[in-house]
Write an enzyme that holds these catalytic residues in place. Structure first.
Site, short mmCIF file in Angstrom:
data_model
loop_
_atom_site.label_atom_id
_atom_site.label_comp_id
_atom_site.label_asym_id
_atom_site.label_seq_id
_atom_site.Cartn_x
_atom_site.Cartn_y
_atom_site.Cartn_z
N GLY A 88 0.81 -1.20 0.00
CA GLY A 88 0.00 0.00 0.00
C GLY A 88 0.85 1.26 0.00
O GLY A 88 1.93 1.30 -0.58
N LEU A 89 0.34 2.29 0.69
CA LEU A 89 1.01 3.60 0.76
C LEU A 89 1.25 4.18 -0.63
O LEU A 89 2.30 4.75 -0.90
CB LEU A 89 2.32 3.49 1.54
CG LEU A 89 2.21 3.06 3.01
CD1 LEU A 89 3.59 2.95 3.64
CD2 LEU A 89 1.33 4.02 3.79
N CYS A 90 0.28 4.01 -1.52
CA CYS A 90 0.40 4.58 -2.86
C CYS A 90 -0.91 5.26 -3.26
O CYS A 90 -1.38 5.13 -4.39
CB CYS A 90 0.79 3.52 -3.87
SG CYS A 90 -0.17 1.99 -3.83
N GLY A 91 -1.50 5.97 -2.30
CA GLY A 91 -2.70 6.75 -2.60
C GLY A 91 -3.88 5.87 -2.99
O GLY A 91 -4.11 4.80 -2.43
N ALA A 245 2.34 6.65 -8.16
CA ALA A 245 1.34 6.98 -7.14
C ALA A 245 1.98 7.04 -5.76
O ALA A 245 1.62 7.90 -4.94
CB ALA A 245 0.22 5.94 -7.16
#
Length: 290
Positions: A88-91, A245
């Site tokens: 994750g951590l990609c908007g 992203a």
């Protein structure tokens, strides 16, 4: 109101988070260039494969066409290959792909179709299983893969083709995010089984081609390869989109952390000044009382 110690601890915590997000942004920026080059390099090959497939398919009649191009003649069972990131951590990168897949699932179920989902990537699986856990037949894990290669896509293609040959589905649709720029990734749905043969517009419309072996035999080998190529392209597009992203998301997080540090510092200074003023008042009041 929090104490000065609590404010100092919170400022230190936000500063540590800011260092992490800044480091993640720099790592994503370093990986983005390589991922972007790989995605852009795969596009001409995939597009050329479509052109070759269209030229050869034009010489084959409906009865001679291989099953992967002609289909089963039905559209009762649909397989959705949902490609997302492993982390994750990609908007909103993963949620946008999953949203497009969910909309497609709802439409198919409303039409009375049977749906099966094959998740490529952990995040898409985590999102879709909340609502459609009973429709997910499996999840392909690529977390241990350092760099996406054609072999990874070929294994997925073999598995999908094997499922089709067993009669597991009639139509297969691939979901991924097409990389446009660092701030723009477009969720895309592409049908790969039956092969969607593009219409070609050639200036030499009277050209005649002879194939050796026959066109049907060429298609029998070309279509499985094209499926693997399209899946490989989707994985590369996703890799570039994920890095873009993540870089944007971590840049926003770093700036937000800086703003929070500034606000906390102002609160800390005001409270410290108020405490010093209070202590001075108490000292002066005590001196006057004597």
């Amino acid at each position: 109101m929090p104490s000065l110690k609590d404010l100092r601890n919170r400022i230190a915590s936000v500063k540590s988070t800011q260092k992490i997000t800044k480091a993640m942004q720099m790592v994503a920026a370093a990986r983005l260039r390589r991922a972007q080059d790989a995605a852009e390099a795969a596009r001409p090959y995939a597009e050329r494969m479509d052109d070759v497939l269209a030229n050869v398919a034009g010489s084959v009649s409906g009865s001679d066409a291989p099953p992967l191009m002609a289909g089963t003649g039905k559209e009762d069972t649909h397989l959705l290959i949902v490609c997302t990131a492993e982390r994750g951590l990609c908007g909103g990168f993963n949620s946008q792909i999953a949203r497009l897949a969910r909309e497609h699932v709802r439409k198919l179920l409303a039409d009375g179709k049977q749906v099966k989902i094959l998740c490529v990537g952990k995040k898409g699986y985590d999102i879709l299983r909340r609502e459609y856990s009973q429709l997910i037949i499996d999840r392909i894990d690529l977390r241990e893969v350092k760099q996406i290669g054609f072999g990874n896509a070929n294994e997925i293609a073999k598995r999908v083709i094997g499922l089709f040959q067993e009669g597991g589905f009639d139509v297969c649709t691939l979901f991924y995010s097409q990389f446009k720029s660092v701030i723009s990734q477009i969720p895309t749905a592409q049908q790969i089984i039956p092969a969607a043969v593009p219409e070609t517009q050639s200036a030499d419309t009277d050209a005649h081609y002879e194939y050796e072996p026959d066109a049907a035999s060429i298609l029998a080998d070309l279509i499985p390869r094209n499926i693997a190529v399209q899946i490989f392209r989707a994985l590369l597009e996703n890799a570039a989109g994920e890095m873009g992203a993540r870089m944007t998301a971590m840049d926003n997080a770093t700036r937000n952390a800086g703003e929070m540090i500034d606000k906390l510092s102002i609160t800390y200074n005001r409270q410290r000044q108020a405490q010093i003023t209070k202590e001075l008042i108490e000292i002066i009041s005590g001196a006057e009382a004597l």
